[in-house]
Design a protein around this motif. Structure first.
Motif, mmCIF file in Angstrom:
data_model
loop_
_atom_site.group_PDB
_atom_site.id
_atom_site.type_symbol
_atom_site.label_atom_id
_atom_site.label_comp_id
_atom_site.label_asym_id
_atom_site.label_seq_id
_atom_site.Cartn_x
_atom_site.Cartn_y
_atom_site.Cartn_z
ATOM 1 N N ARG A 280 0.838 -1.206 0.000
ATOM 2 C CA ARG A 280 0.000 0.000 0.000
ATOM 3 C C ARG A 280 0.872 1.255 0.000
ATOM 4 O O ARG A 280 0.592 2.228 -0.694
ATOM 5 C CB ARG A 280 -0.939 -0.005 1.209
ATOM 6 N N LEU A 281 1.957 1.224 0.773
ATOM 7 C CA LEU A 281 2.871 2.367 0.825
ATOM 8 C C LEU A 281 3.500 2.620 -0.550
ATOM 9 O O LEU A 281 3.651 3.768 -0.974
ATOM 10 C CB LEU A 281 3.948 2.126 1.884
ATOM 11 N N GLN A 282 3.815 1.561 -1.256
ATOM 12 C CA GLN A 282 4.382 1.712 -2.598
ATOM 13 C C GLN A 282 3.361 2.325 -3.560
ATOM 14 O O GLN A 282 3.706 3.174 -4.375
ATOM 15 C CB GLN A 282 4.879 0.360 -3.110
ATOM 16 N N VAL A 283 2.096 1.895 -3.437
ATOM 17 C CA VAL A 283 1.035 2.459 -4.266
ATOM 18 C C VAL A 283 0.879 3.950 -3.964
ATOM 19 O O VAL A 283 0.767 4.778 -4.876
ATOM 20 C CB VAL A 283 -0.301 1.711 -4.049
ATOM 21 N N LEU A 284 0.873 4.286 -2.679
ATOM 22 C CA LEU A 284 0.739 5.692 -2.289
ATOM 23 C C LEU A 284 1.890 6.528 -2.837
ATOM 24 O O LEU A 284 1.695 7.674 -3.267
ATOM 25 C CB LEU A 284 0.669 5.822 -0.766
ATOM 26 N N SER A 285 3.072 5.943 -2.833
ATOM 27 C CA SER A 285 4.242 6.649 -3.349
ATOM 28 C C SER A 285 4.058 6.978 -4.826
ATOM 29 O O SER A 285 4.378 8.096 -5.265
ATOM 30 C CB SER A 285 5.487 5.787 -3.140
ATOM 31 N N GLU A 286 3.538 6.032 -5.577
ATOM 32 C CA GLU A 286 3.300 6.272 -6.998
ATOM 33 C C GLU A 286 2.194 7.310 -7.199
ATOM 34 O O GLU A 286 2.296 8.168 -8.076
ATOM 35 C CB GLU A 286 2.943 4.961 -7.711
ATOM 36 N N GLU A 287 1.149 7.224 -6.378
ATOM 37 C CA GLU A 287 0.028 8.166 -6.501
ATOM 38 C C GLU A 287 0.470 9.602 -6.228
ATOM 39 O O GLU A 287 0.060 10.531 -6.920
ATOM 40 C CB GLU A 287 -1.109 7.796 -5.550
ATOM 41 N N ILE A 288 1.300 9.793 -5.215
ATOM 42 C CA ILE A 288 1.702 11.153 -4.845
ATOM 43 C C ILE A 288 2.657 11.758 -5.888
ATOM 44 O O ILE A 288 2.752 12.972 -6.021
ATOM 45 C CB ILE A 288 2.287 11.194 -3.419
ATOM 46 N N LYS A 289 3.343 10.890 -6.629
ATOM 47 C CA LYS A 289 4.260 11.369 -7.675
ATOM 48 C C LYS A 289 3.515 11.779 -8.948
ATOM 49 O O LYS A 289 4.088 12.473 -9.790
ATOM 50 C CB LYS A 289 5.275 10.273 -8.022
ATOM 51 N N ASN A 290 2.271 11.340 -9.065
ATOM 52 C CA ASN A 290 1.483 11.657 -10.250
ATOM 53 C C ASN A 290 1.234 13.162 -10.307
ATOM 54 O O ASN A 290 0.682 13.748 -9.380
ATOM 55 C CB ASN A 290 0.158 10.893 -10.200
#
Length: 95
Positions: free
Chosen positions: A22-32
């Motif tokens: 989940r943390l990895q997904v959040l990391s990708e989302e915030i970089k968008n």
């Protein structure tokens, strides 16, 4: 009993793995670049909570590992019972 312990350990591991994913997904989302400021803040807050939780779990695991390394389980030995050593030996063979 050992099976229950293994299942419990697997559940905790799965929880850890799920949090990390989940943390990895959040990391990708915030970089968008299309992520808005409010959404980014919400993602950041969730990520910080997950990161702290993961850090605490890793610390707990590291402590357990240190205990296991420093105090390895000794092979089972028969206890030495010195119950009759203080009695005088009169040679009769009876205690």
């Amino acid at each position: 009993m050992a099976k229950e312990r293994k299942n419990h350990a697997q559940e905790k591991s799965a929880g850890f793995e799920e949090k990390l994913a989940r943390l990895q997904v959040l990391s990708e989302e915030i970089k968008n670049p299309e992520t808005g400021l409010e959404q980014a803040l919400s993602i950041f807050e969730e990520g910080i909570g997950l990161a702290k939780s993961l850090e605490e779990e890793l610390s707990r695991i590291e402590s357990k590992i240190q205990i296991l390394i420093n105090n390895p389980k000794k092979p089972e030995e028969k206890p030495e019972l010195d119950l009759f050593s203080s009695l005088p030996d009169d040679g009769s063979g009876q205690v």
